[in-house]
Scaffold this active site. Structure first.
Site, short mmCIF file in Angstrom:
data_model
loop_
_atom_site.label_atom_id
_atom_site.label_comp_id
_atom_site.label_asym_id
_atom_site.label_seq_id
_atom_site.Cartn_x
_atom_site.Cartn_y
_atom_site.Cartn_z
N GLU A 440 -62.93 15.27 7.25
CA GLU A 440 -63.25 15.72 8.63
C GLU A 440 -61.98 16.09 9.38
O GLU A 440 -61.93 15.94 10.61
CB GLU A 440 -64.01 14.65 9.41
CG GLU A 440 -65.40 14.34 8.92
CD GLU A 440 -66.32 15.53 8.95
OE1 GLU A 440 -66.03 16.49 9.67
OE2 GLU A 440 -67.33 15.50 8.22
C1 LIG Z 1 -63.99 11.89 -0.62
C2 LIG Z 1 -63.99 13.19 0.09
C3 LIG Z 1 -65.14 13.62 0.74
C4 LIG Z 1 -65.16 14.87 1.38
N1 LIG Z 1 -66.32 15.32 1.93
C5 LIG Z 1 -66.39 16.63 2.35
C6 LIG Z 1 -67.63 17.21 2.71
O1 LIG Z 1 -68.68 16.56 2.72
N2 LIG Z 1 -67.65 18.53 3.05
C7 LIG Z 1 -66.52 19.29 3.05
O2 LIG Z 1 -66.60 20.47 3.36
N3 LIG Z 1 -65.32 18.76 2.73
C8 LIG Z 1 -65.23 17.45 2.37
N4 LIG Z 1 -64.03 16.90 2.00
C9 LIG Z 1 -62.83 17.72 2.10
C10 LIG Z 1 -61.88 17.24 3.19
O3 LIG Z 1 -62.41 17.54 4.45
C11 LIG Z 1 -60.51 17.87 2.92
O4 LIG Z 1 -59.97 17.20 1.79
C12 LIG Z 1 -59.58 17.75 4.09
O5 LIG Z 1 -60.02 18.56 5.16
C13 LIG Z 1 -58.14 18.15 3.76
O6 LIG Z 1 -58.08 19.37 3.06
P1 LIG Z 1 -57.27 19.45 1.70
O7 LIG Z 1 -57.72 18.34 0.84
O8 LIG Z 1 -57.36 20.81 1.17
O9 LIG Z 1 -55.78 19.13 2.11
P2 LIG Z 1 -54.70 20.20 2.61
O10 LIG Z 1 -55.33 21.08 3.63
O11 LIG Z 1 -54.06 20.81 1.44
O12 LIG Z 1 -53.66 19.26 3.36
C14 LIG Z 1 -52.57 18.60 2.69
C15 LIG Z 1 -51.62 18.04 3.74
O13 LIG Z 1 -51.10 19.09 4.53
C16 LIG Z 1 -51.36 18.87 5.91
N5 LIG Z 1 -51.69 20.14 6.58
C17 LIG Z 1 -52.40 21.18 6.09
N6 LIG Z 1 -52.54 22.13 7.02
C18 LIG Z 1 -51.92 21.68 8.13
C19 LIG Z 1 -51.72 22.19 9.45
N7 LIG Z 1 -52.21 23.36 9.84
N8 LIG Z 1 -51.04 21.43 10.33
C20 LIG Z 1 -50.52 20.24 9.98
N9 LIG Z 1 -50.70 19.70 8.76
C21 LIG Z 1 -51.38 20.40 7.85
C22 LIG Z 1 -52.56 17.92 5.95
O14 LIG Z 1 -52.57 17.15 7.13
C23 LIG Z 1 -52.29 17.07 4.70
O15 LIG Z 1 -51.41 16.03 5.02
C24 LIG Z 1 -63.98 15.65 1.40
C25 LIG Z 1 -62.82 15.20 0.77
C26 LIG Z 1 -62.83 14.00 0.10
C27 LIG Z 1 -61.58 13.58 -0.63
#
Ligand SMILES: Cc1cc2nc3c(=O)[nH]c(=O)nc-3n(C[C@H](O)[C@H](O)[C@H](O)COP(=O)(O)OP(=O)(O)OC[C@H]3O[C@@H](n4cnc5c(N)ncnc54)[C@H](O)[C@@H]3O)c2cc1C
Length: 594
Positions: A440
């Site tokens: 989220e």
């Molecule tokens: C168990 C689990 C359940 C989930 N459930 C759902 C679901 O039901 N539906 C759904 O759609 N998604 C779901 N997700 C996805 C989840 O919302 C994302 O993993 C999350 O939003 C982070 O995206 P990412 O993993 O690609 O990390 P990334 O976006 O790659 O982020 C990696 C790091 O970079 C930082 N970062 C990236 N962009 C920025 C920025 N603009 N400013 C500052 N920092 C930044 C982040 O804070 C983080 O520390 C789930 C994930 C997990 C692991």
């Protein structure tokens, strides 16, 4: 053993927030403190008797992927049936479609109990509720009639599909395609990490999916929102053909093992049939309807697990005898005592309870703002409450989850070596809560939302209004003894620090967003601490005025508030210094040299 903290919840709802005033708002005429208490009593029983006992089972068995779909632990399947039978899926749904229309305030209070007792289970109703709200607010009447009654009754569940492998925090990168096909669309693409994307609790799953209609603009402005049912639904409500969406695998995770995290393939054969919801290209805006509700609900997961870890650590500390604490306990006379008497163990327990209480008060205060925003008669009151709620949501989400992680870690520390051994169950709370600061929207994303959209965009007007109100309330608090006076001064000092930090963030933002973003997380944590300080000082003052029965509870409230104000809140001074002068070292650092 989990005990639903009903007395704590009643204190926040009735004594701190004065929830009776909800009854005076349009549409909530049936609400009363007695009604809330009876709902909380029943929810507490369900959490203690049905959900808590299967929490460990979910952790060890987990959800299982099969080519025919995800199979849940049988204990979870049966708990879902009881959850539905108890009417719990209906609590917050709109009355028009079979829900009970309970306010957010009560919904958030109840959800804490689900999250503390069994976080993996809680995620299914949470996401279903988000999908219900989105359909309710932007769906056509036909869509509402078709999906809402069965989702509200718990016959079907819902999901939220944003993430793709190249599109996590950056939703502009979403590639799932939606090709027009008569009165519907055919979706083709792959979503990852979809919570409860498949399971065997119910006969159907209603996916809400962000995708790009062929020819739509690039970026977030070209995203539309679609309803994609696992099984198509006939006009008479019966289930039709299997749609072209499949769970191709589930993830193996650090925690919440019984919450299936699915890779969903859309359109492997002919395209998954999806129905546009609302207008084309406004999908992200609609998804935010779900995300705001979901962010508040994920925020509560932080303190819910903090509460669970606290209860477990407290019990352990009363039974584990080790060493001769430097404390005066008459009966002990130099004998070994339970570790609860060691000053440092007391510090850990008090810290856990202090953060948990502050985060709970903050989350429930925010939920109340959303209720006022929805139901108050006067436009100006509604608008102000909406802005305040929106300001506070990223703070609750990130502050409560980051501190929840720290508190569950302290819970392990209280257990000593046994905390690191799975058998005690202390480690599961830390493993489970760790995701709450990621999904989220990560803490970094919440902080950039706070400084950019919520503080800089209105020139600090919304937060300044809150600061002024908190300052006036604190100044008017009675402080009859030195402890109360110290607490009041500490709370005021933190509010002043937050005011100064806000001015500094606004100035940095004008100089360049990067400077403000470099200290956005410390600013957010400072906001949570300081607003929490206001609520804890108020709680203490309320408890101090109580006489008669329940004295032990009120003394406990004062004790924990004192610890928050004297032992935890001073961290706000360090954070305000980081906000004032800690940005340049980050901005000027060369990523190549890392
Ligand atoms: C168990 C689990 C359940 C989930 N459930 C759902 C679901 O039901 N539906 C759904 O759609 N998604 C779901 N997700 C996805 C989840 O919302 C994302 O993993 C999350 O939003 C982070 O995206 P990412 O993993 O690609 O990390 P990334 O976006 O790659 O982020 C990696 C790091 O970079 C930082 N970062 C990236 N962009 C920025 C920025 N603009 N400013 C500052 N920092 C930044 C982040 O804070 C983080 O520390 C789930 C994930 C997990 C692991």
């Amino acid at each position: 053993m989990y005990h639903a903290p009903l007395r704590e919840l009643r204190f926040v709802l009735h004594e701190l927030l004065g929830d009776e005033r909800l009854a005076g708002l349009g549409g909530l005429g049936d609400y009363s403190a007695d009604f809330a208490d009876s709902v909380l009593d029943e929810a507490g029983k369900f959490a203690e008797e049905v959900l808590a006992p299967i929490n460990r089972i979910g952790d060890s068995k987990g959800a299982q992927w099969t080519p025919d779909g995800v199979v849940m632990p049988p204990e979870f399947k049966s708990a879902w049936a009881k959850f539905v039978e108890g009417g719990w899926t209906q609590l917050r749904g709109s009355q028009e479609y079979g829900g009970q229309g309970a306010p957010n305030l009560l919904g958030i209070a109840v959800e804490e109990l689900w999250a503390s007792s069994n976080l993996a289970f809680k995620l299914c109703p949470m996401l279903t509720q988000g999908a219900i709200e989105a359909i309710d607010q932007v769906g056509t009447e036909h869509q509402k009639q078709k999906y809402l009654p069965k989702m509200i009754s718990g016959e079907w569940t819902g999901t939220m599909n944003l993430t793709e492998s190249q599109a996590g925090s950056d939703l502009a990168a979403i590639r799932t395609r939606a090709a027009p096909s008569g009165d519907h669309f055919k979706l083709i693409g792959q979503k990852i990490f979809i919570t409860y994307g498949d399971h065997d609790y119910t006969s159907n799953v209603i996916h809400l999916v962000l995708a790009r209609i062929d020819g739509a603009p690039a970026g977030t402005k070209g995203l539309s929102l679609f309803i994609v049912p696992k099984f198509l639904v006939n006009d008479d409500g019966t289930l039709g053909a299997r749609n072209d969406v499949r769970c191709v695998s589930i993830e193996h995770k650090l925690g919440i093992h019984a919450s299936p995290t699915c890779v969903l393939a859309y359109g492997d054969k002919d395209g998954a049939i999806g129905y546009l919801i609302g207008e084309a290209n406004r999908g992200l805006e609609y998804m935010f309807i779900m995300m705001n509700a979901a962010r508040l609900s994920v925020g509560l997961e932080g303190y819910a697990l903090g509460e669970r870890a606290y209860q477990q650590a407290l019990e352990w500390s009363r039974n584990r005898v080790q060493g001769r604490p430097a404390t005066q306990v008459r009966a002990a006379e130099g004998k070994p005592l339970p570790i609860a008497y060691h000053a440092d163990v007391k510090r850990m327990l008090l810290t856990m309870k202090a953060y948990t209480d502050a985060a709970r008060a903050l989350a429930l205060y925010t939920a109340l703002q959303l209720d006022v925003a929805k139901h108050a008669a006067e436009d100006s009151i509604r608008t102000a409450a909406q802005s305040r709620g929106e300001l506070l949501i990223p703070i609750v989400k990130a502050f409560a989850t980051e501190t929840g992680i720290a508190m569950t870690s302290l819970g392990i520390q209280v257990h000593g070596g046994m905390g690191f051994i799975e058998e005690t169950g202390a480690a599961q709370h830390l493993r489970d809560v760790r995701i709450a600061a990621i999904y989220e929207g990560t803490t970094g994303i919440q902080a950039s939302d706070l400084v950019g959209r919520k503080v800089a965009r209105d020139g600090g007007a919304t937060i300044t209004a809150l600061l002024t109100e908190m300052q006036a309330e604190l100044a008017a608090l009675k402080a009859d003894d030195p402890t109360a006076a110290r607490g009041k001064a500490a709370a005021l000092e933190a509010i002043t620090a937050l005011g100064d930090a806000t001015a500094s963030v606004l100035k940095s933002y004008r100089q360049g967003a990067e400077l403000a973003l470099a200290i956005a997380v410390p600013y957010l944590m400072l906001s949570g601490l300081a607003i929490g300080g206001w609520l804890m000082a108020k709680s203490s003052a309320i408890a101090a005025q109580k006489s008669g029965s329940d004295q032990e509870f009120y003394r406990g409230k004062q004790q924990v508030a004192r610890c928050y104000l004297e032992h935890v809140l001073p961290e706000s001074l360090a954070l305000s210094r980081i906000v004032a002068s800690g940005a340049a070292c980050v901005v000027e650092a060369d990523a190549v040299l890392f």
